[in-house]
Design a protein around this motif. Sequence first.
Motif, mmCIF file in Angstrom:
data_model
loop_
_atom_site.group_PDB
_atom_site.id
_atom_site.type_symbol
_atom_site.label_atom_id
_atom_site.label_comp_id
_atom_site.label_asym_id
_atom_site.label_seq_id
_atom_site.Cartn_x
_atom_site.Cartn_y
_atom_site.Cartn_z
ATOM 1 N N ASP A 168 -63.738 -68.339 -51.076
ATOM 2 C CA ASP A 168 -63.429 -68.956 -49.785
ATOM 3 C C ASP A 168 -63.323 -70.466 -49.976
ATOM 4 O OD1 ASP A 168 -63.109 -69.726 -47.192
ATOM 5 O OD2 ASP A 168 -64.845 -68.630 -46.411
ATOM 6 N N ASP A 226 -50.321 -67.218 -51.432
ATOM 7 C CA ASP A 226 -50.586 -66.131 -50.486
ATOM 8 C C ASP A 226 -49.582 -64.991 -50.613
ATOM 9 O OD1 ASP A 226 -48.890 -68.259 -49.515
ATOM 10 O OD2 ASP A 226 -48.692 -67.109 -47.676
ATOM 11 N N ASP A 252 -55.680 -65.215 -49.213
ATOM 12 C CA ASP A 252 -55.426 -64.364 -48.052
ATOM 13 C C ASP A 252 -54.559 -65.047 -47.000
ATOM 14 O OD1 ASP A 252 -56.972 -62.307 -49.136
ATOM 15 O OD2 ASP A 252 -58.826 -63.135 -48.305
ATOM 16 N N GLU A 253 -54.630 -66.373 -46.899
ATOM 17 C CA GLU A 253 -53.932 -67.086 -45.837
ATOM 18 C C GLU A 253 -53.132 -68.235 -46.431
ATOM 19 O OE1 GLU A 253 -56.913 -68.380 -43.169
ATOM 20 O OE2 GLU A 253 -57.632 -66.362 -42.672
ATOM 21 N N SER A 254 -52.009 -68.541 -45.777
ATOM 22 C CA SER A 254 -51.154 -69.617 -46.269
ATOM 23 C C SER A 254 -51.837 -70.980 -46.159
ATOM 24 C CB SER A 254 -49.835 -69.625 -45.486
ATOM 25 O OG SER A 254 -50.081 -69.789 -44.091
ATOM 26 N N GLU A 255 -52.701 -71.161 -45.151
ATOM 27 C CA GLU A 255 -53.387 -72.439 -44.995
ATOM 28 C C GLU A 255 -54.335 -72.724 -46.149
ATOM 29 O OE1 GLU A 255 -53.284 -70.077 -42.778
ATOM 30 O OE2 GLU A 255 -52.043 -70.880 -41.131
ATOM 31 N N GLN A 256 -54.826 -71.691 -46.814
ATOM 32 C CA GLN A 256 -55.767 -71.893 -47.903
ATOM 33 C C GLN A 256 -55.105 -72.515 -49.127
ATOM 34 O OE1 GLN A 256 -57.434 -67.984 -48.531
ATOM 35 N NE2 GLN A 256 -58.883 -68.176 -46.840
#
Length: 472
Positions: free
Chosen positions: A383, A425, A404-408
Amino acid sequence: MFKRLPGDEARNLVSTTPDTAVVFRPAVLKTPAIITFLVYGWRFLSALARTTWRYPVAVAVPVVLGGICYGYGWPAAASTVGFVVLSLLACACTDGDLFARLVGFRLLAWWRLMSIYRRHCHGVMDVSGLAKRVNGRIYMPRLLRVTCDGWADRITVRMLGGQAVKDWADRIDNLAHGFGATSCRVALVKGGRLLLTFPRSDPLAAPMPALPIPDEPSVGPVEIGKQEDGRPLRLKVHGTHVLIAGATGSGKGSFLWDTIRGLLPAMRASLAQIWALDPKLMELSFGRELFEGHYAADPADCADLRDEAVSVMQKRAARFAGLQRSHVPTIEDPFVLVLVDEVAFLTAYQPDRQLRQRISAALATLATQGRSVGVGVMAALQDPRKEVMNIRNLFPDKIALRLDESEQVDMILGDGARDRGALADHISPVPGLGAGVAYMRLETSPEPIRVRAAYVSDTDIRAMVAYYGQAA
């Protein structure tokens, strides 16, 4: 019945024919023929000069053949063509790489320019919104150059005046699908010019077996896999810190074990040490014999081991003060790599508040002061949020596996990394297809590169333990 026209200028004009519009024709200025010939002649000479400058080989071939044919006749020209063709075939058979660089990729670039990019450029730019209409006139970005290599096409484009890199980065999907590619990368070459990369194949599609253990002791860069262009992936671990982020099953262990594998000769020569923190008791415990007692799994033991690393760092800093500014590995002062698997368990999810603060403070101290004295940190987590890892900006080199997410993606690789093509992602979650595939952003280059780490199996780890134990 007469029809009166509206307007001040036409109020006195009356048509004698009902419902007949008055036609106003602009004045026509006839250009002298000599000026027309001069303009077209100048355009022809300019185009000829640009073509000669951009494509010297393509221009030289017909000129030379024409000269030979004029001076010595067509048999001599045909013989020259045959000799050149046979020479190229011999070069292709003896040294395929040299032939591809000199001839093959150039012909491929010309063919793809004419058949794909120049052919579809107008429609793709117009539909994607990169072409602009001003006062009824269409302004198009200009394709300057196309180059090819073994895996991708690279196109140099001149942007329109007033456009920004973000205008193109926001439309990478439009460009990729418009030109029939799977993806597109955008990089700034210089003011007003962009480099668009369209992959034709994927050298990272198949998993890689474990790389051989190096023969010579070295603290890096360590070869751990392959880059997307086919070149070896060498990861710098000495003199930097590395942060690895990825979802469960994305292949973080590949980067950890490939690094350990590459440092084994230096560990045998007492030029490097790996201090392993393994709070999950799953990944690094399999080869704990490699770490020579510098292994911890219990959170309290992890805190003690990290405090010990801080103590080593501070003692070295006191001895190096005024004598040297960079670390050179020696037997007395070996390179120390603090390897942390699932660092979030120690810094964010640890229920003991005092222990959590102690570990976070030690990690921040190592990340800010350890590079110059030969103490590096390689941390892996799932995370990447700020509340989970609030010191991620202290890691110069960052690796993003499947997220898992594009923002990450931007959380790990920095703002705008995903817009420039780091689609972490989108990495396949299917086991064996996307494991070990990542996007890496180094301190020396802001552009993310796509890489894949070699897979180190349990059998390889057992062999490493046995080999290291026998050598020790």
